[in-house]
Design an enzyme around this catalytic site. Structure first.
Site, PDB file in Angstrom:
ATOM      1  N   SER A 108     -18.682  49.210  10.649  1.00 29.74           N
ATOM      2  CA  SER A 108     -17.482  48.608  11.239  1.00 29.74           C
ATOM      3  C   SER A 108     -17.045  47.407  10.396  1.00 29.74           C
ATOM      4  O   SER A 108     -16.723  47.577   9.224  1.00 29.74           O
ATOM      5  CB  SER A 108     -17.759  48.243  12.698  1.00 29.74           C
ATOM      6  OG  SER A 108     -16.553  47.998  13.385  1.00 29.74           O
TER       7      SER A 108
ATOM      8  N   ASP B   4     -14.934  57.750  18.617  1.00 27.94           N
ATOM      9  CA  ASP B   4     -14.982  56.294  18.440  1.00 27.94           C
ATOM     10  C   ASP B   4     -13.694  55.695  18.993  1.00 27.94           C
ATOM     11  O   ASP B   4     -12.593  56.012  18.517  1.00 27.94           O
ATOM     12  CB  ASP B   4     -15.129  56.018  16.936  1.00 27.94           C
ATOM     13  CG  ASP B   4     -15.328  54.552  16.601  1.00 27.94           C
ATOM     14  OD1 ASP B   4     -14.767  53.692  17.310  1.00 27.94           O
ATOM     15  OD2 ASP B   4     -16.042  54.277  15.624  1.00 27.94           O
TER      16      ASP B   4
ATOM     17  N   HIS C  36     -18.877  54.646  18.575  1.00 26.09           N
ATOM     18  CA  HIS C  36     -18.978  53.527  17.620  1.00 26.09           C
ATOM     19  C   HIS C  36     -20.338  52.834  17.678  1.00 26.09           C
ATOM     20  O   HIS C  36     -20.556  51.840  16.996  1.00 26.09           O
ATOM     21  CB  HIS C  36     -17.872  52.513  17.965  1.00 26.09           C
ATOM     22  CG  HIS C  36     -17.544  51.556  16.843  1.00 26.09           C
ATOM     23  ND1 HIS C  36     -17.039  51.975  15.627  1.00 26.09           N
ATOM     24  CD2 HIS C  36     -17.628  50.198  16.754  1.00 26.09           C
ATOM     25  CE1 HIS C  36     -16.831  50.922  14.844  1.00 26.09           C
ATOM     26  NE2 HIS C  36     -17.192  49.840  15.502  1.00 26.09           N
TER      27      HIS C  36
END
Lengths: 284, 284
Positions: free
Chosen positions: B151, B227, B260
């Site tokens: 991320s 996600d 995620h």
């Protein structure tokens, strides 16, 4: 009609689903949370169930986050169920500053003493109520079950297997409390949950159970030599002696330099899951 | 003479040592904590170093606890370094209720704006100060380095590799923020750290770097289709377009049903470590 199970969270992992659920527990008279990993093979039919019981201060989440079991469970096709370690909630009697008693420290017994007997019934919860829920809600083959755990949860795994040898095909433990009736960190909890008469304690002590005639085919135990609780709280040699006298096979592996943490557990997680799979799966 | 590194904790795991350390950082003008896993092969000589940069809200501990990297790093013989994501402390300016800025959200840039420029220098910290410390204190072969992250840390890995292509032999990412200069969750932080002139932002944006001529041999990116940040914050197709135009190899793998979380990251951790090992090890 049983209370509905609630989904707290679900995430895909290693092709399966790591879920967290809660339900209104009759045994513990509170809402109880647990984690279940269902591997991808569940699409082809019911799968064996491996129970992991956690140690003092833990919830379902510690091993879910740090236990590194999903890759191997997905490879082998094992459902892994991780219960909480005690009842919890505003209505549950507790000793807030005591990590060896109360919340996080149910010791997998059914308390008989007030004010704990109404909630601290983790033995019934883990051996009766939760298995019934798992059987109803998950693609579980309850004829093929295994049990393992860590520390207080290793105590839980050994005692529950010894008390229910027909239910479990295999049992193992990481750094189990093998003789809680004589260990300083568990005696006060046993007294508060089970009363002053120590005879009643023997039914929840792995060494005493074996001495009193309970039998299970074989055990695998891993124990770190750098574990700070080894000499006073854990003392796996006591279980070795009991098993030797009973003629029970125990693979006790002293692991050089390992401590009591999930860094230790996760290192040997694959070995334990393979041990269980060899005993649970038709073609091992 | 550099400030002494302090040992916070060390535990044996998979035959190696998972340590946590802190040191007085010049770059960030505060005490900084980081995690290093040294696999057992270090007894035979210096080993390659893999940098893992974490995402928003994380510390060094998230991937250490949930990333499941130690088994494979121990098998492959890789040192894994996990820095924190920002400066921290009572003297560090912060926005307590903002998870996309300040503590836990350093974005791997060197802030130029007051009051952040004195502490929020994560680019210098991760590319200069911490590598010097790692080279000095660990059995690290700094001629063999790789970098990856998740991320915001995927953004860090891609941009740092593009800015330092001679230093890293490989780069990969889990669900990276590939174009932070246009994403709603990162634009406010970039403005506060780097000022209103968006030209200065391009040096910390993987897509803009590639558009502006930065090159790296090849990338591996895994992205979950479930996600929740995919459409607005992550948008890996923008990086695919930039790489395609530049003729840069990008293995972008859309992973069906993954979110995620570290349940996603840990699923593909082995793949990424093998990807790096193939490029770091002589006989990979």
């Amino acid at each position: 009609m049983p209370e509905q199970m609630k989904l707290i969270s679900a995430a895909k992992s290693h092709g399966g689903v790591q879920g967290v659920y809660s339900h209104a527990s009759d045994a513990c008279a509170c809402e109880m949370t647990f984690a279940v990993f269902v591997p991808p093979q569940a699409a082809q039919g019911p799968l064996p169930v491996v129970w992991y019981l956690s140690g003092l201060t833990c919830t379902h989440a510690n091993v879910m986050d740090k236990g590194d079991y999903r890759r191997m469970a997905a490879e082998l096709g094992l459902i892994v169920v991780c219960p909480d370690t005690s009842p919890r909630g505003a209505d549950v009697p507790d000793e807030k500053d005591n990590w060896q008693f109360g919340c996080g420290a149910g010791f997998y017994v059914d308390a008989t003493q007030k004010p704990y007997a109404g909630n601290y019934r983790m033995y019934s919860y883990v051996t009766e109520e939760l298995p019934a829920l798992i059987a109803r809600e998950f693609p579980a083959d309850m004829t093929r079950q295994a049990i393992f755990g860590h520390s207080m949860g290793g105590h839980g795994a050994l005692t529950i297997a010894l008390r229910n040898p027909a239910r479990f095909r295999s049992c193992s433990a990481f750094a189990p409390i093998v003789q809680p009736t004589t260990a300083g960190w568990s005696r006060p909890a046993f007294e508060k949950y089970l009363g002053a008469d120590e005879v009643a304690w023997r039914g929840h002590d792995a060494c005493a159970l074996v001495e009193d005639g309970a039998r299970f085919p074989e055990f695998l135990v891993d124990q770190g030599t750098a574990d700070g609780f080894l000499q006073d709280g854990l003392r796996p040699w006591l279980f070795q002696e009991a098993c030797d006298r009973a003629g029970t096979k125990l693979a006790l592996r002293m692991q050089e330099g390992y401590d009591h943490s999930y860094f230790f557990i996760s290192t040997f997680m694959d070995d334990h899951l393979r041990w269980h799979a060899e005993r649970l799966l038709p073609d091992g």
